[in-house]
Design a protein around this motif. Structure first.
Motif, PDB file in Angstrom:
ATOM      1  N   GLY A 146       1.009  -1.258   0.076  1.00  0.00           N
ATOM      2  CA  GLY A 146      -0.246   0.095   0.194  1.00  0.00           C
ATOM      3  C   GLY A 146       0.775   1.316   0.011  1.00  0.00           C
ATOM      4  N   THR A 147       0.060   2.419  -0.073  1.00  0.00           N
ATOM      5  CA  THR A 147       0.930   3.499  -0.179  1.00  0.00           C
ATOM      6  C   THR A 147       0.801   4.503   0.994  1.00  0.00           C
ATOM      7  N   ILE A 148       1.639   5.283   1.427  1.00  0.00           N
ATOM      8  CA  ILE A 148       1.680   6.190   2.592  1.00  0.00           C
ATOM      9  C   ILE A 148       2.129   7.271   1.735  1.00  0.00           C
ATOM     10  N   GLY A 149       1.210   8.470   1.952  1.00  0.00           N
ATOM     11  CA  GLY A 149       1.565   9.749   1.145  1.00  0.00           C
ATOM     12  C   GLY A 149       1.377  10.830   2.279  1.00  0.00           C
ATOM     13  N   LEU A 150       2.187  11.758   2.108  1.00  0.00           N
ATOM     14  CA  LEU A 150       2.131  12.980   3.277  1.00  0.00           C
ATOM     15  C   LEU A 150       2.678  14.415   2.648  1.00  0.00           C
ATOM     16  N   THR A 198       9.450   1.374   0.319  1.00  0.00           N
ATOM     17  CA  THR A 198      10.210   1.369  -0.860  1.00  0.00           C
ATOM     18  C   THR A 198       9.580   2.369  -1.882  1.00  0.00           C
ATOM     19  N   ASP A 199      10.140   2.457  -2.981  1.00  0.00           N
ATOM     20  CA  ASP A 199       9.841   3.087  -4.216  1.00  0.00           C
ATOM     21  C   ASP A 199       9.487   4.718  -3.557  1.00  0.00           C
ATOM     22  N   VAL A 200      10.409   5.075  -2.668  1.00  0.00           N
ATOM     23  CA  VAL A 200      10.260   6.496  -2.093  1.00  0.00           C
ATOM     24  C   VAL A 200      10.416   7.686  -2.900  1.00  0.00           C
ATOM     25  N   ARG A 201       9.531   8.335  -2.856  1.00  0.00           N
ATOM     26  CA  ARG A 201       9.646   9.717  -3.805  1.00  0.00           C
ATOM     27  C   ARG A 201       9.199  10.963  -3.017  1.00  0.00           C
ATOM     28  N   THR A 202      10.149  12.095  -3.029  1.00  0.00           N
ATOM     29  CA  THR A 202       9.922  13.029  -2.529  1.00  0.00           C
ATOM     30  C   THR A 202      10.188  14.269  -3.536  1.00  0.00           C
ATOM     31  N   GLU A 203       9.236  15.346  -3.331  1.00  0.00           N
ATOM     32  CA  GLU A 203       9.396  16.524  -4.263  1.00  0.00           C
ATOM     33  C   GLU A 203       9.038  17.558  -3.310  1.00  0.00           C
ATOM     34  N   ARG A 204       9.584  18.859  -3.308  1.00  0.00           N
ATOM     35  CA  ARG A 204       9.322  19.964  -2.983  1.00  0.00           C
ATOM     36  C   ARG A 204       8.524  20.806  -3.742  1.00  0.00           C
ATOM     37  N   GLY A 205       7.460  21.377  -3.124  1.00  0.00           N
ATOM     38  CA  GLY A 205       6.587  22.401  -3.769  1.00  0.00           C
ATOM     39  C   GLY A 205       6.428  23.696  -3.136  1.00  0.00           C
ATOM     40  N   THR A 206       5.752  24.520  -3.513  1.00  0.00           N
ATOM     41  CA  THR A 206       5.372  25.843  -2.716  1.00  0.00           C
ATOM     42  C   THR A 206       4.023  26.137  -3.117  1.00  0.00           C
ATOM     43  N   VAL A 207       3.171  26.839  -2.031  1.00  0.00           N
ATOM     44  CA  VAL A 207       2.018  27.250  -1.941  1.00  0.00           C
ATOM     45  C   VAL A 207       2.172  28.820  -2.095  1.00  0.00           C
ATOM     46  N   ARG A 208       1.457  29.428  -3.113  1.00  0.00           N
ATOM     47  CA  ARG A 208       1.571  30.889  -3.353  1.00  0.00           C
ATOM     48  C   ARG A 208       0.645  31.306  -2.369  1.00  0.00           C
ATOM     49  N   ALA A 277       5.475   6.761  -0.732  1.00  0.00           N
ATOM     50  CA  ALA A 277       6.283   5.462  -0.613  1.00  0.00           C
ATOM     51  C   ALA A 277       5.410   4.223  -0.607  1.00  0.00           C
ATOM     52  N   ARG A 278       5.977   3.085  -0.738  1.00  0.00           N
ATOM     53  CA  ARG A 278       5.249   1.815  -0.740  1.00  0.00           C
ATOM     54  C   ARG A 278       5.528   1.056   0.439  1.00  0.00           C
ATOM     55  N   ARG A 279       4.468   0.579   1.257  1.00  0.00           N
ATOM     56  CA  ARG A 279       4.972  -0.152   2.519  1.00  0.00           C
ATOM     57  C   ARG A 279       5.609  -1.616   1.971  1.00  0.00           C
ATOM     58  N   THR A 280       6.622  -2.119   2.608  1.00  0.00           N
ATOM     59  CA  THR A 280       7.198  -3.354   2.309  1.00  0.00           C
ATOM     60  C   THR A 280       6.206  -4.190   3.027  1.00  0.00           C
TER      61      THR A 280
END
Length: 281
Positions: A146-150, A198-208, A277-280
């Motif tokens: 499954g997916t964990i998203g924050l 696993t399959d960790v992805r991080t991305e920085r963004g901004t709120v205007r 990320a995906r839960r192992t």
């Protein structure tokens, strides 16, 4: 009374303070005014779709829960503060969205292991004081694969700096509590989740943020609506000099982050970290 009983009592008192803090002001209105798009962005990044079992932890008034439900997912929104959930219920009814709402502590989720396909939170779980305990709960209730998203505010961004500027005026944090913006540091998340994802992805963004004319208007808006700031002002209410200094610090912080070029229009870019990320197994 035993040490264990002392610890339980202290934790209950801490959670009661957190519940009361977020019930102050009008966080649902603030979230709608300032960060309405963050929930949709996270739902999309997590690939939420019809039939998915989704848990939104520290959901507030449903910034991510409602967009997730609009995809056809089976959504449960949880929060420590019932007043926020009640506001979310009203908003969901107005939008014709069906989902479930339940009071729950992010550090002790009352759900079975592996009960959800997607577990997510938008600037919510970062305010739970015990980071490792909270991360462990997110992992426990997410099924393998499954997916964990924050989405979390970064330490370097505006909200991270705002919380740091409030700290000298606030009562000391309880033992073991860690600063909320650490959840916006990829290294901290790697430490918390380790090889459980696993399959960790991080991305920085901004709120205007460009709805305020002046730094003082921003400050006064947050003084009325944002629970953590309201609590700090109330803690200093008996000291006019400290309140005046806090007023200056909050306005100065906004002025330093102003990227606008037009007179009478404050423009800020508030940085956040989007993590999936995906839960192992």
């Amino acid at each position: 009374m035993t040490d264990t009983a002392d610890t339980v009592a202290a934790d209950r008192a801490l959670k009661a303070r957190h519940r009361a803090m977020w019930a102050q002001g009008d966080y649902p209105a603030l979230a709608a005014d300032i960060i309405a798009g963050l929930g949709e962005s996270l739902v999309e990044a997590c690939g939420v779709g019809p039939g998915d079992r989704v848990l939104d932890v520290a959901a507030g008034a449903g910034n991510a829960s409602i967009p997730a439900a609009l995809t056809g997912a089976d959504v449960l929104a949880t929060d420590l503060t019932p007043e926020l959930l009640e506001a979310g219920m009203r908003l969901a009814r107005r939008r014709g969205v069906r989902l479930r709402w339940q009071e729950a502590d992010a550090e002790a989720l009352p759900f079975d292991d592996a009960a959800f396909d997607t577990v997510l939170s938008v600037v919510g779980v970062m305010f739970a004081p015990h980071h490792r305990r909270t991360a462990g709960e997110l992992l426990r209730v997410c099924r393998p694969g499954g997916t964990i998203g924050l989405v979390n505010w970064t330490p370097e961004g505006f909200v991270g700096r705002m919380l740091a500027a409030l700290k000298p005026y606030a009562p000391p944090p309880p033992p073991g509590a860690r600063p909320p913006p650490l959840w916006g540091d990829p290294e901290h998340l790697r430490e918390l989740f380790g090889d459980m994802v696993t399959d960790v992805r991080t991305e920085r963004g901004t709120v205007r943020v460009d709805r305020f004319a002046t730094p003082e208007e921003f400050r006064d808006y947050f003084k009325e609506r944002y629970g953590p700031m309201i609590s700090v002002y109330r803690a200093n209410a008996g000291d006019a000099d400290r309140v005046a200094a806090l007023d200056r610090d909050m306005a100065d912080l906004a002025a330093r982050h102003d990227r606008g070029t037009e007179p009478g229009r404050l423009v800020m870019e508030w940085e956040y970290l989007l993590f999936t990320a995906r839960r192992t197994a």
